[in-house]
Design an enzyme around this catalytic site. Structure first.
Site, PDB file in Angstrom:
ATOM      1  CB  CYS A 123      91.036  19.244  50.476  1.00  0.00           C
ATOM      2  SG  CYS A 123      91.976  20.401  51.507  1.00  0.00           S
TER       3      CYS A 123
ATOM      4  CG  HIS B 245      91.939  21.188  46.288  1.00  0.00           C
ATOM      5  ND1 HIS B 245      90.602  21.322  46.590  1.00  0.00           N
ATOM      6  CD2 HIS B 245      92.619  21.536  47.410  1.00  0.00           C
ATOM      7  CE1 HIS B 245      90.470  21.742  47.834  1.00  0.00           C
ATOM      8  NE2 HIS B 245      91.682  21.878  48.356  1.00  0.00           N
TER       9      HIS B 245
ATOM     10  CD  GLU C  37      88.999  20.109  43.540  1.00  0.00           C
ATOM     11  OE1 GLU C  37      89.004  20.896  44.511  1.00  0.00           O
ATOM     12  OE2 GLU C  37      89.531  18.977  43.590  1.00  0.00           O
TER      13      GLU C  37
END
EC number: 4.3.3.6
Length: 197
Positions: free
Chosen positions: A77, A171, A173
């Site tokens: 991002c 994202h 994660e």
């Protein structure tokens, strides 16, 4: 293997949690001394203009560019924005690690955040379904050789690789799927082995 996570601002804790779940040692990077220990670096999501300003005020910007010559960097991002070569809707001077031009927040504002399953090709012919979270995400408007497109959404790249660097508009994660982080770790391992030769 020690993976640094730029910890000036943003969601660096989530990357740490993902890597720790994979048994990987990490270090939060805020200074040159911490960066010097790292085999690779993750630049997390956050506010790209704030992160760039902090890189400049801490004198880390040029150090990161030098670090990236020989060591892998993965940006998600805002991290992707920082790694780009040009930001279309900003006066920011990014790091230039990926030959891409990006547009900040082009997938919409915070209220427009969404999750969608996308096809990711980390190996030729090997498709995996990955839950991609887009939060004020940038769009990759242009990419140039030698950038490899590993995933697209609505006809636009969202996961790219160039040499030993990796960048994602979304994202990874925030999911429980470690596939993309594992792919980056393989890139780091390969880079370490190449530098032993």
């Amino acid at each position: 293997m020690l993976i640094g996570i730029l910890a000036l601002q943003g969601d660096f804790f989530k990357h740490q949690e993902m890597l720790h779940s994979l048994g990987i040692e990490t270090i939060q990077v805020k200074t040159r001394n911490e960066l010097d220990f790292c085999d690779a670096l993750i630049i997390p999501g956050g506010e790209s203009t704030v992160m760039m300003r902090q890189l400049e005020t801490t004198n880390l910007k040029e150090l990161l560019v030098h670090f990236a010559i020989h060591k892998p960097v993965f940006g998600t991002c805002a991290g992707l924005i920082l790694m780009s070569s040009h930001v279309q809707n900003s006066a920011m001077m990014p790091l230039g690690l990926l030959h891409i031009a990006v547009e900040r927040n082009a997938f919409g504002r915070q209220v427009d955040s969404f999750q969608v399953d996308v096809s990711v090709y980390l190996k030729p012919g090997d498709e995996i379904c990955f839950p991609a979270f887009f939060i004020r995400a940038p769009r990759i408007r242009t990419s140039e050789t030698p950038v490899q497109i590993l995933a697209s959404y609505e006809g636009e790249p969202i996961l790219v690789r160039q040499g030993h660097h990796l960048g994602a508009s979304f994202h990874p994660e925030l999911t429980v799927n470690p596939s993309i982080h594992l792919y980056f770790l393989e890139m780091v391992k390969e880079n370490l082995e190449n530098h032993k030769k």
